[in-house]
Design a protein around this motif. Structure first.
Motif, PDB file in Angstrom:
ATOM      1  N   THR A  70       0.844  -1.194   0.000  1.00 31.91           N
ATOM      2  CA  THR A  70       0.000   0.000   0.000  1.00 31.91           C
ATOM      3  C   THR A  70       0.882   1.247   0.000  1.00 31.91           C
ATOM      4  O   THR A  70       2.075   1.176   0.316  1.00 31.91           O
ATOM      5  CB  THR A  70      -0.921   0.060   1.245  1.00 31.91           C
ATOM      6  OG1 THR A  70      -0.132   0.377   2.395  1.00 31.91           O
ATOM      7  CG2 THR A  70      -1.667  -1.248   1.457  1.00 31.91           C
ATOM      8  N   ALA A  71       0.264   2.369  -0.306  1.00 27.78           N
ATOM      9  CA  ALA A  71       0.992   3.632  -0.314  1.00 27.78           C
ATOM     10  C   ALA A  71       1.450   4.020   1.096  1.00 27.78           C
ATOM     11  O   ALA A  71       2.314   4.885   1.247  1.00 27.78           O
ATOM     12  CB  ALA A  71       0.125   4.727  -0.910  1.00 27.78           C
ATOM     13  N   ASN A  72       0.896   3.378   2.118  1.00 31.17           N
ATOM     14  CA  ASN A  72       1.321   3.643   3.493  1.00 31.17           C
ATOM     15  C   ASN A  72       2.623   2.936   3.843  1.00 31.17           C
ATOM     16  O   ASN A  72       3.207   3.225   4.891  1.00 31.17           O
ATOM     17  CB  ASN A  72       0.239   3.221   4.489  1.00 31.17           C
ATOM     18  CG  ASN A  72      -0.963   4.131   4.435  1.00 31.17           C
ATOM     19  OD1 ASN A  72      -0.830   5.318   4.202  1.00 31.17           O
ATOM     20  ND2 ASN A  72      -2.134   3.569   4.627  1.00 31.17           N
ATOM     21  N   HIS A  73       3.073   2.006   3.011  1.00 31.17           N
ATOM     22  CA  HIS A  73       4.339   1.325   3.248  1.00 31.17           C
ATOM     23  C   HIS A  73       5.496   2.202   2.775  1.00 31.17           C
ATOM     24  O   HIS A  73       5.331   3.052   1.906  1.00 31.17           O
ATOM     25  CB  HIS A  73       4.382  -0.024   2.507  1.00 31.17           C
ATOM     26  CG  HIS A  73       3.454  -1.035   3.076  1.00 31.17           C
ATOM     27  ND1 HIS A  73       2.405  -1.568   2.367  1.00 31.17           N
ATOM     28  CD2 HIS A  73       3.413  -1.611   4.293  1.00 31.17           C
ATOM     29  CE1 HIS A  73       1.764  -2.425   3.119  1.00 31.17           C
ATOM     30  NE2 HIS A  73       2.344  -2.472   4.300  1.00 31.17           N
ATOM     31  N   SER A  74       6.650   1.947   3.341  1.00 27.21           N
ATOM     32  CA  SER A  74       7.868   2.653   2.919  1.00 27.21           C
ATOM     33  C   SER A  74       8.821   1.637   2.292  1.00 27.21           C
ATOM     34  O   SER A  74       8.629   0.424   2.416  1.00 27.21           O
ATOM     35  CB  SER A  74       8.537   3.310   4.126  1.00 27.21           C
ATOM     36  OG  SER A  74       9.030   2.303   5.010  1.00 27.21           O
ATOM     37  N   ASP A  77       9.983  -0.573   4.939  1.00 27.39           N
ATOM     38  CA  ASP A  77       9.033  -1.641   5.258  1.00 27.39           C
ATOM     39  C   ASP A  77       9.185  -2.813   4.292  1.00 27.39           C
ATOM     40  O   ASP A  77       9.204  -3.972   4.707  1.00 27.39           O
ATOM     41  CB  ASP A  77       7.583  -1.144   5.168  1.00 27.39           C
ATOM     42  CG  ASP A  77       7.220  -0.096   6.186  1.00 27.39           C
ATOM     43  OD1 ASP A  77       7.797  -0.097   7.296  1.00 27.39           O
ATOM     44  OD2 ASP A  77       6.344   0.748   5.866  1.00 27.39           O
TER      45      ASP A  77
END
Length: 93
Positions: A70-74, A77
């Motif tokens: 997801t876009a919330n991952h870096s 991550d």
């Protein structure tokens, strides 16, 4: 997501079970249901939320992990996940 997918691909393409996809959903094929459950549990123990998908949802012999980027991952991550997944696969040979 494109950049995260690229990092995922680069880090895991040489690990048995890797499947290239054009989507943020990344199946990681493990074959046997128990193997998928074991690897999913080991990854959860390391802090990664992982779902084992097994028959009858998928054909017999194609149990897998369902990895969703997801876009919330870096990038950090994804790198940590790739490292943990590679370690799990090595320890489950």
């Amino acid at each position: 997501l494109h950049e995260l997918s690229h990092v995922y691909d680069e880090l895991l393409q040489s690990v048995d079970g890797y499947v290239a996809t054009c989507t943020p959903i990344k199946p990681f094929i493990l074959g046997k249901s128990q193997h998928a459950l074991n690897v999913a549990r080991q990854l959860k123990d390391k802090g990664f939320w992982m779902t084992a998908i097994r028959p009858p949802t998928v054909p017999e012999g194609s149990a897998r992990l369902r990895i969703t980027l997801t876009a919330n991952h870096s990038i950090k991550d994804i790198s940590a996940l790739a490292s943990a997944l590679a370690q799990c696969m090595e320890s489950n040979k």
